[in-house]
Design an enzyme around this catalytic site. Structure first.
Site, PDB file in Angstrom:
ATOM      1  N   CYS A  90      21.382  22.225  82.932  1.00 56.79           N
ATOM      2  CA  CYS A  90      22.155  21.185  82.008  1.00 56.79           C
ATOM      3  C   CYS A  90      22.006  19.935  82.553  1.00 56.79           C
ATOM      4  O   CYS A  90      21.786  18.974  81.797  1.00 56.79           O
ATOM      5  CB  CYS A  90      23.606  21.707  81.567  1.00 56.79           C
ATOM      6  SG  CYS A  90      24.584  21.916  83.057  1.00 56.79           S
ATOM      7  N   GLU A 136      31.783  21.976  77.714  1.00 56.76           N
ATOM      8  CA  GLU A 136      30.800  21.332  78.670  1.00 56.76           C
ATOM      9  C   GLU A 136      29.511  21.927  77.860  1.00 56.76           C
ATOM     10  O   GLU A 136      29.222  22.975  77.945  1.00 56.76           O
ATOM     11  CB  GLU A 136      30.848  22.055  80.131  1.00 56.76           C
ATOM     12  CG  GLU A 136      32.102  22.042  80.956  1.00 56.76           C
ATOM     13  CD  GLU A 136      32.010  20.408  81.512  1.00 56.76           C
ATOM     14  OE1 GLU A 136      30.795  20.031  81.565  1.00 56.76           O
ATOM     15  OE2 GLU A 136      33.076  19.886  82.176  1.00 56.76           O
TER      16      GLU A 136
HETATM   17  P1  NAD Z   1      25.277  29.368  73.888  1.00 58.88           P
HETATM   18  O1  NAD Z   1      26.101  28.107  73.235  1.00 58.88           O
HETATM   19  O2  NAD Z   1      24.411  30.036  73.217  1.00 58.88           O
HETATM   20  O3  NAD Z   1      26.440  30.369  74.493  1.00 58.88           O
HETATM   21  C1  NAD Z   1      27.308  30.002  75.426  1.00 58.88           C
HETATM   22  C2  NAD Z   1      28.569  31.067  75.264  1.00 58.88           C
HETATM   23  O4  NAD Z   1      28.953  31.053  73.974  1.00 58.88           O
HETATM   24  C3  NAD Z   1      28.011  32.541  75.575  1.00 58.88           C
HETATM   25  O5  NAD Z   1      28.722  33.331  76.158  1.00 58.88           O
HETATM   26  C4  NAD Z   1      27.908  33.046  73.925  1.00 58.88           C
HETATM   27  O6  NAD Z   1      28.015  34.358  73.606  1.00 58.88           O
HETATM   28  C5  NAD Z   1      29.199  32.205  73.269  1.00 58.88           C
HETATM   29  N1  NAD Z   1      29.328  32.202  72.020  1.00 58.88           N
HETATM   30  C6  NAD Z   1      28.129  32.313  71.167  1.00 58.88           C
HETATM   31  N2  NAD Z   1      28.786  32.226  69.872  1.00 58.88           N
HETATM   32  C7  NAD Z   1      30.123  31.818  69.996  1.00 58.88           C
HETATM   33  C8  NAD Z   1      31.045  31.526  69.040  1.00 58.88           C
HETATM   34  N3  NAD Z   1      30.717  31.382  67.631  1.00 58.88           N
HETATM   35  N4  NAD Z   1      32.262  31.425  69.568  1.00 58.88           N
HETATM   36  C9  NAD Z   1      32.661  31.689  70.769  1.00 58.88           C
HETATM   37  N5  NAD Z   1      31.664  31.734  71.984  1.00 58.88           N
HETATM   38  C10 NAD Z   1      30.471  31.848  71.290  1.00 58.88           C
HETATM   39  O7  NAD Z   1      24.817  28.519  75.080  1.00 58.88           O
HETATM   40  P2  NAD Z   1      23.718  29.282  76.468  1.00 58.88           P
HETATM   41  O8  NAD Z   1      22.374  29.531  75.648  1.00 58.88           O
HETATM   42  O9  NAD Z   1      24.528  30.324  76.862  1.00 58.88           O
HETATM   43  O10 NAD Z   1      23.728  28.198  77.411  1.00 58.88           O
HETATM   44  C11 NAD Z   1      22.997  27.096  77.388  1.00 58.88           C
HETATM   45  C12 NAD Z   1      23.437  25.808  77.084  1.00 58.88           C
HETATM   46  O11 NAD Z   1      24.680  25.538  77.956  1.00 58.88           O
HETATM   47  C13 NAD Z   1      22.609  24.607  77.379  1.00 58.88           C
HETATM   48  O12 NAD Z   1      22.852  23.675  76.267  1.00 58.88           O
HETATM   49  C14 NAD Z   1      23.157  24.140  78.651  1.00 58.88           C
HETATM   50  O13 NAD Z   1      22.787  22.634  78.696  1.00 58.88           O
HETATM   51  C15 NAD Z   1      24.410  24.266  78.404  1.00 58.88           C
HETATM   52  N6  NAD Z   1      25.233  24.214  79.727  1.00 58.88           N
HETATM   53  C16 NAD Z   1      26.041  23.002  80.077  1.00 58.88           C
HETATM   54  C17 NAD Z   1      26.713  23.070  81.127  1.00 58.88           C
HETATM   55  C18 NAD Z   1      27.550  21.684  81.541  1.00 58.88           C
HETATM   56  O14 NAD Z   1      28.273  21.976  82.331  1.00 58.88           O
HETATM   57  N7  NAD Z   1      27.884  20.753  80.740  1.00 58.88           N
HETATM   58  C19 NAD Z   1      26.511  24.017  82.191  1.00 58.88           C
HETATM   59  C20 NAD Z   1      25.582  24.952  81.933  1.00 58.88           C
HETATM   60  C21 NAD Z   1      24.973  24.991  80.699  1.00 58.88           C
END
Ligand code: NAD
Length: 510
Positions: free
Chosen positions: A285, A251
């Site tokens: 998002c 997602e």
């Molecule tokens: P992010 O990608 O920076 O982090 C998401 C999660 O991944 C965090 O818990 C982070 O600690 C973890 N993470 C980071 N590096 C990792 C790795 N190498 N391996 C595994 N996990 C890792 O995203 P964010 O800044 O927390 O969230 C914002 C993004 O999420 C935006 O792009 C937004 O559009 C998206 N989003 C999508 C939805 C959806 O349902 N499609 C919903 C909410 C947010």
């Protein structure tokens, strides 16, 4: 019911097995709210091992037992909604009222998943078909085992709940790694679980930490990873999971568009664009980032939109429309997109450039017009309180432009003709589209939620969301032996010739 303090006690000393801690900060003032352990790869493996043990108990509860437990969890969340909303406000920055809305939607999803799991996933008889008339065929959807959920910070309750509630209702144990920006909210949810389901505390566990903790979860031999976050991190998660053939649900981000058609209710469209674009400081998002209004309504749409901008104000007080940017570094992305749009001939009808020395974290509502379609503000996810508004020849032309980004999460169409609205919605390259509203699909628990392209794949919510956390199990039971068995070396000579004739008669016509 008595409950221990729901907000986690700040961790001053390193936890057993964990050598470090990290701070959760209030984005409105940078102050430390609490510290949490940076769970190591060993800690994560230990949590997964505990989940493996809990999984058997959880599966033995059956659909009915799980429904009861999930409702108990839902009850704790619902009764303490203000406490959780306050925590969401403090960690994420959004207004308390918006946090209430988010939690209310999440609670509704728990109820739906708990109520529907048996019907959607339970055993059912399937037609056996011509070739196997002697077989009784059964289909059921069995839990995967242990699901790892990696969540973002922007909707720290609603977003992971789309995986947590559905994976749990399907019979899985879950290890949840919340965002490092909202570890308190994740810990609160797990704590509420242990209060509601004390017999199965390890069915839902939280591990806290930075990206490395999430990466460790990908390598911890779970049965599926449900990831919500940016497409860039999603690619890393996918690569890590590929090493173990661990299936994934992605997602990711979006660049959602609103189409305003010739006969649309322009005032309603402007109101919806404002909410869809600016609420939660644009960190949604499925928020609206681009508007395509037809020639006929463009001027009146822009007029209606700008007339409302005065009502919208960032802040941290009770009356503020939205809060500060949760993640300080996101301001740089928003600044870059606005600068690019303005440098390339765009105009700001409100807001405008963010000064380099502005470190307040608050971004003014920004409406940009005349922005080239290939600019970053139109093509990349901004994730800030900005909207680009473009003039198009027709709704179809708007859709063509809307469909050009690499993302495809959701979107909106405003039109006076509902039937045409649904037809236009079908043409939008996205997983979800609302006609004459924004984001409405997210509040319909029966509707699957997920994207295409860089927005990811797989679905949370609805029947698809339950099945996402299961494997289909097919069973045949021979009811009687065929007088002329086919699946044997003792098959009668000439039988397959007879079969070929029957097949020709049944399927070969026309
Ligand atoms: P992010 O990608 O920076 O982090 C998401 C999660 O991944 C965090 O818990 C982070 O600690 C973890 N993470 C980071 N590096 C990792 C790795 N190498 N391996 C595994 N996990 C890792 O995203 P964010 O800044 O927390 O969230 C914002 C993004 O999420 C935006 O792009 C937004 O559009 C998206 N989003 C999508 C939805 C959806 O349902 N499609 C919903 C909410 C947010």
């Amino acid at each position: 019911m008595t409950m221990a303090p729901a907000t986690p006690v700040p961790v001053d000393e390193p936890q057993p097995g964990s050598v470090e801690t990290f701070d959760s900060l209030d984005p409105s003032n940078g102050q430390v709210l609490a510290s949490y352990p940076v769970h190591s790869a060993d800690d994560v493996r230990a949590a997964v091992a505990r989940a493996r043990e809990a999984e058997a108990w959880w599966q033995a509860q059956g659909f009915e037992g799980r429904r009861t437990h999930l409702r108990a969890w839902k009850g704790v969340i619902a009764r303490r909604i203000h406490e959780l909303a306050d925590l969401v406000h403090r960690e994420n920055g959004k207004p308390h009222a918006d946090a209430i809305l988010e939690i209310a939607l999440a609670v509704d999803h728990i109820e739906w998943a708990a109520k529907k799991a048996a019907k959607v996933l339970g055993p059912r008889r399937m037609p056996s078909g011509l070739m196997a008339a002697n077989q009784a065929a059964t289909l059921e959807y069995q839990p995967l085992g242990v699901v790892g959920v990696i969540g973002p910070w922007n909707y720290p309750v609603f977003t992971p709940m789309g995986s947590l509630a559905y994976a749990l209702a399907a019979g899985n144990a879950v290890v949840f790694k919340p965002s490092e920006f909202t570890p308190g909210v994740g810990s609160w949810l797990a704590h509420a679980w242990t209060m509601a389901v004390p017999q199965g505390p390890n069915v839902l566990q939280v591990v806290t930490g930075l990206g490395a903790t999430g990466a460790a979860l990908c390598h911890a031999a779970v049965d599926k990873i449900a990831f919500t976050g940016s497409a860039d991190t999603g690619k890393k998660v996918m690569a890590a999971c590929a090493e173990h053939l661990t299936p994934i649900l992605m997602e990711c981000g979006g660049k959602d568009a609103m189409i305003v058609d010739d006969d649309a209710d322009v005032a309603a469209a402007a109101e919806a664009a404002l909410w869809g674009g600016m609420s939660n400081a644009g960190q949604t998002c499925i928020g609206i980032e681009r508007v395509y209004a037809t020639d006929k309504v463009y001027d009146s749409f822009v007029r209606e939109l700008t007339a409302r901008l005065g009502e919208v104000r960032p802040g941290s007080d009770a009356l503020a429309s939205y809060g500060p940017m949760t993640m300080p570094s996101q301001v740089d992305v928003v600044r870059r997109h606005i600068d690019d749009a303005l440098d390339r001939g765009g105009r700001a009808l409100s807001g405008g450039r963010i000064e380099a020395d502005d470190d307040s974290g608050y971004v003014q509502p920004t409406v940009l017009v005349d922005v080239p379609e290939d600019s970053d503000a139109v093509q990349e996810e901004t994730f800030g309180p900005t909207l680009t508004v473009a003039r198009v020849r027709s709704a179809e032309h708007g859709l063509t432009l809307a469909n050009t980004t690499s993302y495809g999460l959701a979107g909106s169409v405003f039109t006076g003709d509902g039937k045409r609205g649904v037809q236009l919605a079908r043409l939008m390259r996205s997983g979800m589209t609302s006609v004459n509203s924004v984001i409405a699909f997210a509040s319909v628990p029966s509707l699957p939620f997920g994207g295409v392209g860089d927005s990811g794949f797989g679905r949370i919510h609805g029947e698809d969301g339950l099945k996402e956390f299961t494997r289909a199990k097919s069973i045949t039971r021979q009811r009687f032996e065929l007088p002329t068995p086919l699946l044997t070396f003792a098959r009668k000579p000439g039988l397959t010739d007879q079969l070929a004739k029957v097949i020709g008669l049944v399927h070969g016509r026309g």
